[in-house]
Design an enzyme around this catalytic site. Structure first.
Site, PDB file in Angstrom:
ATOM      1  N   ASP A  15      -0.946  -3.762  -5.886  1.00 36.95           N
ATOM      2  CA  ASP A  15      -0.116  -2.857  -6.675  1.00 36.95           C
ATOM      3  C   ASP A  15       1.325  -3.286  -6.422  1.00 36.95           C
ATOM      4  OD1 ASP A  15       0.213  -0.559  -8.403  1.00 36.95           O
ATOM      5  OD2 ASP A  15       1.035   0.479  -6.655  1.00 36.95           O
ATOM      6  N   CYS A  68       3.695  -0.379 -12.266  1.00 36.02           N
ATOM      7  CA  CYS A  68       4.062   0.843 -12.995  1.00 36.02           C
ATOM      8  C   CYS A  68       5.255   0.550 -13.905  1.00 36.02           C
ATOM      9  CB  CYS A  68       4.361   1.997 -12.040  1.00 36.02           C
ATOM     10  SG  CYS A  68       5.724   1.690 -10.892  1.00 36.02           S
ATOM     11  N   ALA A 104       0.768  -1.246   0.000  1.00 34.43           N
ATOM     12  CA  ALA A 104       0.000   0.000   0.000  1.00 34.43           C
ATOM     13  C   ALA A 104       0.801   1.301   0.000  1.00 34.43           C
ATOM     14  CB  ALA A 104      -0.960   0.006   1.193  1.00 34.43           C
ATOM     15  N   GLY A 107       0.472   5.324  -0.163  1.00 35.85           N
ATOM     16  CA  GLY A 107      -0.895   5.539   0.285  1.00 35.85           C
ATOM     17  C   GLY A 107      -1.848   6.160  -0.710  1.00 35.85           C
ATOM     18  N   ARG A 115       8.428   2.747   4.973  1.00 39.25           N
ATOM     19  CA  ARG A 115       7.348   3.065   4.038  1.00 39.25           C
ATOM     20  C   ARG A 115       5.979   2.888   4.694  1.00 39.25           C
ATOM     21  NH1 ARG A 115       7.860   3.282  -1.308  1.00 39.25           N
ATOM     22  NH2 ARG A 115       6.138   1.837  -1.711  1.00 39.25           N
TER      23      ARG A 115
END
Length: 460
Positions: free
Chosen positions: A173, A226, A105, A108, A133
């Site tokens: 993700d 990404c 996550a 955020g 993180r």
């Protein structure tokens, strides 16, 4: 300098698109923010905004706007987020009241986007394996005023043992080689290698295994990265589906994302780029910087077969977290009665002298590293209660008895953020300090002076 092996690979994949793709990577990237619609409306912000077509509350802004330096940023009025990173979360189509996991996550952006979809109802578990993180993640959850999120710092394998078949929806993700960040992040470019792409793909396989274990029958999962690497995108999804035939690809509505793209198929997944692809990969989503106003992103929406029996709500291995009895909330109850107009729902938890409000169906946190079990309400002190900064950011002006509003353009707003007091008149006690009607922190009025309770660690 872009890595030569990366360029060679992309030239072989993109063909005639390659030159415009590489040229785009040398140009300045666009910038965007996502409005916290629970607090403000986009049109009320003092910036030059253009809507991001695939994200509710998402807007491009101009370089001269500098929203990160504006008082409204500290008030959680918006989250500065790369525009293509706003694409995966909406694919889950969350409904308020659902149980949701954001497995990887930090920092955020996607978690707060998921929280906006839940509208304060249900349970959002935001997990990050790296401690530093995870702290940043927790800070951003707090700044955006999220009430129903639990932040954990665990390995996916630990969570999957405690929450089999538990979540309605999961966002993965995944950590990736970051090729989509080359234009914005020189470090991502410097760390890239073909070997790292392979390492990332292997780790993605492991993470997806744990996520599959935690998703209930009939649940939805979004896998996103990404990067442009087929091994980590269509490849990861294809390998996963071969291991898990109980999952299937739900085609993404790509037209929503590829407005103005040169080809109708510009945002489709590319099954031809991997060996032995499973059917349906063209229904995944690829965002390209030379086709949309954003960096590189990939996303796939997956559905698990089956449905839950009506009325059935799976429990975690250790059951539900137990809340505090009313008799232990004396100082908080007195503060709430005197200074708040907010009706609370959930369960109260205490860690030391710190009081939290957690979602009503929060599972047991036994054995987990938890940074935030819910909304931090404040500190229970002898004969008094001191409200937290998180509580201030979670409140709307109408939910506090006393409110003091500052104009964002008034120097006093920035003076408050630096910790300064200011003269004020009114009833003594706690005041919700707001900027342009958006809650920003606490002040305590006594003797004609508003004492500043903005956290020292956040002062500018």
């Amino acid at each position: 300098m872009l890595p030569q092996p990366f360029l060679d690979r992309m030239k072989g994949l993109l063909g005639e698109e390659y030159e415009v793709f590489v040229k785009n990577l040398t140009q300045e990237s666009c910038q965007a923010l996502r409005v916290n619609l629970g607090k403000v409306k986009g049109e009320s912000l003092p910036f030059h905004l253009t809507p991001v077509p695939w994200a509710e509350g998402g807007y491009y802004y101009e370089k001269e706007d500098q929203p990160g330096k504006h008082p409204l940023h500290e008030a959680g009025a918006y989250y500065i987020q790369e525009p293509s990173a706003m694409a995966p979360a909406p694919l889950l189509a969350l409904q308020p009241g659902e149980r949701v996991l954001d497995l990887c996550a930090a920092p955020g952006g996607k978690s707060t986007q998921l929280a906006a979809c839940l509208k304060g109802r249900g349970l959002l578990v935001c997990n990050e394996i790296h401690p530093a993180r995870a702290r940043i993640l927790s800070e951003n959850i707090e700044r955006m005023g999220v009430k129903n999120a639990c932040v954990t710092n665990e390995a996916p394998e630990t969570l999957s043992k405690l929450f089999p078949g538990y979540f309605d929806a999961i966002l993965v993700d995944a950590p990736c080689s970051g090729e989509g960040m080359f234009r914005k992040n020189e470090e991502a470019c410097a760390e890239w290698s073909p070997e790292n792409v392979e390492r990332c793909a292997h780790r993605q396989d492991e993470i997806l295994e744990q996520a599959a274990e935690m998703l209930r029958s009939g649940g939805r999962m979004v896998y996103s990265t990404c990067t442009f690497a087929p091994l980590e995108n269509e490849g990861s999804v294809s390998r996963f589906l071969k291991r898990h035939p109980e999952f299937s690809i739900v085609p993404v509505n790509q037209e929503r994302f590829c407005q103005g793209a040169q080809k109708a198929t510009a945002c489709q997944g590319r099954p031809q780029w991997i060996e032995n692809p499973v059917p349906g990969l063209e229904g995944t989503l690829r965002l390209w910087p030379h086709h949309v106003k954003g960096e590189g992103h990939f996303a796939a929406l997956l559905k698990k077969a089956g449905e839950l029996e009506e009325g059935l709500r799976p429990e975690g291995r250790n059951g539900l977290e137990k809340g505090l009895p009313e008799r232990e909330l004396g100082e908080w109850t007195a503060f709430q009665r005197e200074f708040l107009k907010w009706s609370f729902s959930g369960k109260y938890l205490k860690f030391g002298d710190q009081l939290y409000l957690a979602p009503g169906e929060l599972p047991s946190l036994k054995g987990l590293k938890v940074l935030r079990p819910g909304l931090h309400l404040g500190t229970l002190k002898k004969n008094r209660f001191e409200p937290s900064h998180a509580l201030a950011l979670a409140l709307l002006p109408g939910e506090a008895v006393h409110v003091w509003n500052l104009d964002a353009e008034d120097p006093q707003a920035r003076a408050y953020l630096s910790g300064q007091t200011f003269p004020a008149s009114g009833e003594k006690g706690w005041y919700l300090i707001c900027v342009d009607g958006c809650s920003m922190g606490w002040g305590k009025l006594a003797g004609g002076i508003m004492k500043n309770h903005y956290p020292k660690g956040l002062r500018k």
